[in-house]
Structure formats: structure tokens, C-alpha cells
Write a protein that holds these residues in place. Structure first.
Motif, PDB file in Angstrom:
ATOM      1  N   ALA A   5      66.946  31.858 102.642  1.00 43.29           N
ATOM      2  CA  ALA A   5      66.366  30.683 101.995  1.00 43.29           C
ATOM      3  C   ALA A   5      65.564  31.029 100.737  1.00 43.29           C
ATOM      4  O   ALA A   5      65.628  30.288  99.748  1.00 43.29           O
ATOM      5  N   PRO A   6      64.805  32.141 100.702  1.00 39.27           N
ATOM      6  CA  PRO A   6      64.081  32.452  99.455  1.00 39.27           C
ATOM      7  C   PRO A   6      65.001  32.659  98.262  1.00 39.27           C
ATOM      8  O   PRO A   6      64.631  32.360  97.121  1.00 39.27           O
ATOM      9  N   PHE A   7      66.228  33.159  98.514  1.00 40.94           N
ATOM     10  CA  PHE A   7      67.151  33.348  97.402  1.00 40.94           C
ATOM     11  C   PHE A   7      67.862  32.044  97.033  1.00 40.94           C
ATOM     12  O   PHE A   7      68.338  31.907  95.900  1.00 40.94           O
ATOM     13  N   VAL A   8      67.925  31.102  97.949  1.00 41.99           N
ATOM     14  CA  VAL A   8      68.352  29.750  97.582  1.00 41.99           C
ATOM     15  C   VAL A   8      67.302  29.141  96.667  1.00 41.99           C
ATOM     16  O   VAL A   8      67.624  28.528  95.639  1.00 41.99           O
ATOM     17  N   ALA A   9      66.024  29.334  97.009  1.00 46.06           N
ATOM     18  CA  ALA A   9      64.938  28.839  96.163  1.00 46.06           C
ATOM     19  C   ALA A   9      64.957  29.511  94.798  1.00 46.06           C
ATOM     20  O   ALA A   9      64.761  28.866  93.761  1.00 46.06           O
ATOM     21  N   GLN A  10      65.167  30.810  94.789  1.00 47.49           N
ATOM     22  CA  GLN A  10      65.228  31.552  93.513  1.00 47.49           C
ATOM     23  C   GLN A  10      66.308  30.960  92.609  1.00 47.49           C
ATOM     24  O   GLN A  10      66.073  30.702  91.424  1.00 47.49           O
ATOM     25  N   GLU A  49      57.519  33.250  84.121  1.00 46.98           N
ATOM     26  CA  GLU A  49      56.354  34.103  84.366  1.00 46.98           C
ATOM     27  C   GLU A  49      56.752  35.466  84.918  1.00 46.98           C
ATOM     28  O   GLU A  49      56.105  36.484  84.642  1.00 46.98           O
ATOM     29  N   LEU A  50      57.827  35.500  85.701  1.00 44.96           N
ATOM     30  CA  LEU A  50      58.200  36.715  86.423  1.00 44.96           C
ATOM     31  C   LEU A  50      59.315  37.519  85.750  1.00 44.96           C
ATOM     32  O   LEU A  50      59.831  38.467  86.349  1.00 44.96           O
ATOM     33  N   ILE A  51      59.670  37.184  84.511  1.00 39.29           N
ATOM     34  CA  ILE A  51      60.675  37.983  83.800  1.00 39.29           C
ATOM     35  C   ILE A  51      60.172  39.421  83.694  1.00 39.29           C
ATOM     36  O   ILE A  51      59.074  39.666  83.194  1.00 39.29           O
ATOM     37  N   PRO A  52      60.951  40.384  84.169  1.00 41.72           N
ATOM     38  CA  PRO A  52      60.481  41.776  84.168  1.00 41.72           C
ATOM     39  C   PRO A  52      60.629  42.429  82.796  1.00 41.72           C
ATOM     40  O   PRO A  52      61.392  41.968  81.942  1.00 41.72           O
ATOM     41  N   ALA A  53      59.909  43.525  82.626  1.00 46.09           N
ATOM     42  CA  ALA A  53      59.987  44.268  81.362  1.00 46.09           C
ATOM     43  C   ALA A  53      61.281  45.054  81.257  1.00 46.09           C
ATOM     44  O   ALA A  53      61.732  45.388  80.159  1.00 46.09           O
ATOM     45  N   VAL A  63      65.749  42.667  89.708  1.00 47.10           N
ATOM     46  CA  VAL A  63      64.294  42.749  89.836  1.00 47.10           C
ATOM     47  C   VAL A  63      63.697  41.356  89.682  1.00 47.10           C
ATOM     48  O   VAL A  63      62.791  40.948  90.439  1.00 47.10           O
ATOM     49  N   TRP A  64      64.194  40.619  88.728  1.00 47.54           N
ATOM     50  CA  TRP A  64      63.744  39.249  88.459  1.00 47.54           C
ATOM     51  C   TRP A  64      64.046  38.340  89.647  1.00 47.54           C
ATOM     52  O   TRP A  64      63.161  37.614  90.125  1.00 47.54           O
ATOM     53  N   ARG A  65      65.260  38.380  90.140  1.00 44.62           N
ATOM     54  CA  ARG A  65      65.645  37.538  91.272  1.00 44.62           C
ATOM     55  C   ARG A  65      64.744  37.811  92.486  1.00 44.62           C
ATOM     56  O   ARG A  65      64.281  36.889  93.165  1.00 44.62           O
ATOM     57  N   ARG A  66      64.520  39.076  92.764  1.00 45.47           N
ATOM     58  CA  ARG A  66      63.715  39.425  93.932  1.00 45.47           C
ATOM     59  C   ARG A  66      62.270  38.975  93.783  1.00 45.47           C
ATOM     60  O   ARG A  66      61.650  38.517  94.758  1.00 45.47           O
ATOM     61  N   ALA A  67      61.730  39.104  92.589  1.00 41.07           N
ATOM     62  CA  ALA A  67      60.352  38.670  92.363  1.00 41.07           C
ATOM     63  C   ALA A  67      60.211  37.168  92.553  1.00 41.07           C
ATOM     64  O   ALA A  67      59.244  36.692  93.173  1.00 41.07           O
ATOM     65  N   VAL A  68      61.178  36.410  92.022  1.00 44.60           N
ATOM     66  CA  VAL A  68      61.128  34.955  92.173  1.00 44.60           C
ATOM     67  C   VAL A  68      61.319  34.571  93.632  1.00 44.60           C
ATOM     68  O   VAL A  68      60.600  33.709  94.161  1.00 44.60           O
ATOM     69  N   ALA A  69      62.269  35.197  94.317  1.00 41.70           N
ATOM     70  CA  ALA A  69      62.492  34.904  95.733  1.00 41.70           C
ATOM     71  C   ALA A  69      61.248  35.198  96.551  1.00 41.70           C
ATOM     72  O   ALA A  69      60.876  34.422  97.445  1.00 41.70           O
ATOM     73  N   GLU A  70      60.587  36.294  96.261  1.00 41.21           N
ATOM     74  CA  GLU A  70      59.386  36.653  97.012  1.00 41.21           C
ATOM     75  C   GLU A  70      58.259  35.651  96.759  1.00 41.21           C
ATOM     76  O   GLU A  70      57.516  35.310  97.677  1.00 41.21           O
ATOM     77  N   ALA A 109      56.330  29.478 100.855  1.00 38.59           N
ATOM     78  CA  ALA A 109      56.793  28.771 102.053  1.00 38.59           C
ATOM     79  C   ALA A 109      55.881  29.045 103.234  1.00 38.59           C
ATOM     80  O   ALA A 109      55.641  28.179 104.090  1.00 38.59           O
ATOM     81  N   ARG A 110      55.322  30.266 103.306  1.00 38.11           N
ATOM     82  CA  ARG A 110      54.472  30.616 104.445  1.00 38.11           C
ATOM     83  C   ARG A 110      53.153  29.874 104.408  1.00 38.11           C
ATOM     84  O   ARG A 110      52.539  29.658 105.458  1.00 38.11           O
TER      85      ARG A 110
END
Length: 328
Positions: A250-255, A295-299, A311-318, A324-325
Motif C-alpha cells: 500500500a505505501p507504494f500505491v500511495a507513492q 520535497e523528497l527528490i534525492p540528490a 531512492v525517491w520512490r522509497r522515500a515517498v513510500a516511507e 498511515a500509522r
């Protein structure tokens, strides 16, 4: 003579609109509303492709596509990007049209443009790929080319790539790699196409995804979530059902939903169904979801070589996992 050549390019490079019909593709027909949405997506894409293929000037596409409904303009510009990439690849001289497009109004549609470049690859021999991708220089967004390629293959070769669950393991671009990530980015496009194959039916989409190897589920669910947000075609209850079926993904659906929201916002094409999907998948507004992606675009890539895009996808998913928690 030049006008004749442009007309010929348009005719040769643009598939017949019948190729986008749900009945032609053999996709699930959920009902008239979803069918109309999916078929209009297809015809809008072809309108953009046709315009670019026959354009005298790159800016001609803006005039041609101006009257399309807001909901479908992004798909038309995706098609235009494909058209310009094809012309760059096939016509003599230095490739320039895609670069001109991205430097102009294509910049607002940059996410869709890179996806459109991937469509072009699926229609070209590999020795022309370098010319077609002359403008695809952004190291962050270039993986959207793979997404577009995966969508094309699943859309036009559904039996092999969706029902047969074929994986692409030898994609030769970009030459510097990492080649292992190409298959994952392609799966995101296959997942996006699966939403179309399922006719916007969340149960069928999830059933199709769940038949793939578990290691591919995250990218496939992510792609389908992006399509549900950008293209739409379902109700709030159906969106919630799909999110539930995604389970731990679900976090990657949100991402992906946030990426879709930002793509529409950047292009000035935000519509109610995208706002609804962002609120269901991301538990926030489309504007806030899009802001988080920026905001979370990586360098750059991670220290161990993970592409910046992942890296970007994972940061947004997290970020959405944590959000959600803390929801009541």
C-alpha cells in the motif's frame, strides 16, 4: 513536398483509433463509463502522436491539443512525446524535436513525456534507440522511459506480458545501468497497463497482479495505483478495495498516486478523480501529496548504486507509511 512528407509520417506512424477500443484489445469491460474513459485515453494519446508526427513546428501540437478536455490532455502530450521521438529517430539530421518539445510546453508534461519516449522504443529497432532518446538526459526521470515501454508491451501484447506474466530481463538502455533495475521500472509500466486490462475493476486488477511472482508485486501494484489516480475510472469504495488488496504494498500505491497527482498539478491538469484517489491512497490532498514528492527528490543515487528514481520512490513510500500509522 514537405507537407506531403508530414502527412505521410502522420499516416504511417499513427495506429488506427480502433486499436484503442476495449473490444479490440480484449480488455475487461466494466461498463459504459469506464469503457468511455479508457477509450478516450487511447484516442487522446493518438491525437497527440498524430499531431507530433505531422507537425511542421514543435509548437503546432499546442494548438492541435488545446481543445481536448483537461482530463485527457496529459495523455495527448504523452502521445506527442512518442511522436517526436519517432521523428527524431527516423528522420535524417541531428535529433532535435524532442529536445525542443521538452524546452517548451513539454516541460509541464515532463513525466508523461518520458513515458511517451518509452512507447517509441517499443516501435523502433534497437539501433535507433539512441536517436529516439537523445533528449532523455535526466538521470532521475529516465526510468519513466522503461515504464512507458512496459505499458506499451502489456497494452498491445497482453497475453504475453499480463496473462503470461513475461518479464523483461535484458533491456539494453541506459548503457551505464544498473541493468537490474530496468526490469523493475518496466514492471511499473506493466502494472499501470494492468489497470487498463482490468477495465478499471480493482478486484480484477488485483487478481491479475497476484498471479505474478511475489517479488514483482510491489512494482505492479504501484503502477496500477498510478493509473487509478491519473486515469481514474472507479469509485471511492473501489479505490479503498484496491488499497486493501495491495496489503503490504500500500505505501507504494500511495507513492505512485502522489507521483500521478504531481504530474497533473505540474501540467495544470488536476481533476476531481485524482484528488479523490490521493485522499484515499495517500490520506491527504493531491496538492500535499505532490508537494511531498518534490520535497523528497534525492540528490543522486544511493551509496550502493540504487538509482535515484528508486531512492525517491522509497522515500515517498516511507513518508506515507509513517503517515498511515499516525492516522486516527
Amino acid at each position: 513536398m514537405a507537407g506531403t512528407i508530414r502527412a505521410l509520417r502522420r499516416r504511417v506512424l499513427t495506429p488506427d483509433v480502433s486499436e484503442t477500443l476495449v473490444s479490440t484489445r480484449g480488455f475487461h469491460d466494466k461498463g459504459p463509463e469506464a469503457r468511455t474513459i479508457l477509450e478516450t485515453v487511447g484516442s487522446s494519446f493518438l491525437a497527440g502522436l498524430s499531431s507530433a508526427a505531422g507537425a511542421r513546428r514543435v509548437t503546432d501540437v499546442d494548438t492541435d491539443l488545446a481543445e481536448l478536455p483537461t482530463r485527457f490532455q496529459g495523455f495527448a502530450y504523452e502521445g506527442a512525446a512518442m511522436g517526436f521521438a519517432l521523428v527524431d529517430a527516423l528522420m535524417p539530421g541531428t535529433p532535435r524535436r524532442s529536445a525542443e518539445f521538452l524546452a517548451g510546453t513539454g516541460d509541464r508534461h515532463v513525466y508523461m513525456a518520458y513515458v511517451g519516449f518509452g512507447w517509441a522504443l517499443a516501435r523502433l529497432p534497437k539501433f535507433l534507440w539512441r536517436r529516439a532518446l537523445a533528449a532523455a538526459t535526466d538521470p532521475l526521470l529516465r526510468w519513466l522511459v522503461h515504464d512507458g515501454y512496459g505499458f506499451h508491451q502489456a497494452y498491445f501484447h497482453t497475453d504475453a506480458y499480463v496473462h503470461g506474466r513475461r518479464a523483461v530481463t535484458d533491456f539494453p538502455w541506459p548503457s551505464e545501468g544498473p541493468t537490474s533495475y530496468a526490469a523493475r521500472a518496466i514492471d511499473q509500466g506493466i502494472g499501470r497497463a494492468t489497470w487498463f486490462v482490468a477495465g478499471c475493476d480493482p478486484t480484477l486488477a488485483a487478481d491479475l497482479i497476484d498471479r505474478f511472482e511475489p517479488a514483482r508485486h510491489q512494482d505492479l501494484y504501484s503502477g496500477a495505483g498510478l493509473a487509478a489516480t491519473y486515469a481514474g475510472g472507479c469509485t471511492e469504495d473501489e479505490l479503498r478495495l484496491f488499497l486493501t488488496r495491495a496489503g503490504g504494498h500500500a505505501p507504494f500505491v500511495a507513492q505512485a498516486s502522489a507521483f500521478a497527482a504531481q504530474a497533473r498539478i505540474r501540467a495544470g491538469l488536476l481533476v476531481p478523480h485524482t484528488e479523490l484517489a490521493a485522499r484515499v491512497f495517500c490520506r491527504t490532498s493531491a496538492a500535499e501529496a505532490g508537494r511531498i514528492t518534490d520535497e523528497l527528490i534525492p540528490a543522486g543515487p544511493s551509496a550502493d548504486g540504487l538509482p535515484a528514481y528508486e531512492v525517491w520512490r522509497r522515500a515517498v513510500a516511507e513518508r506515507f507509511r509513517v503517515g498511515a500509522r499516525v492516522q486516527p
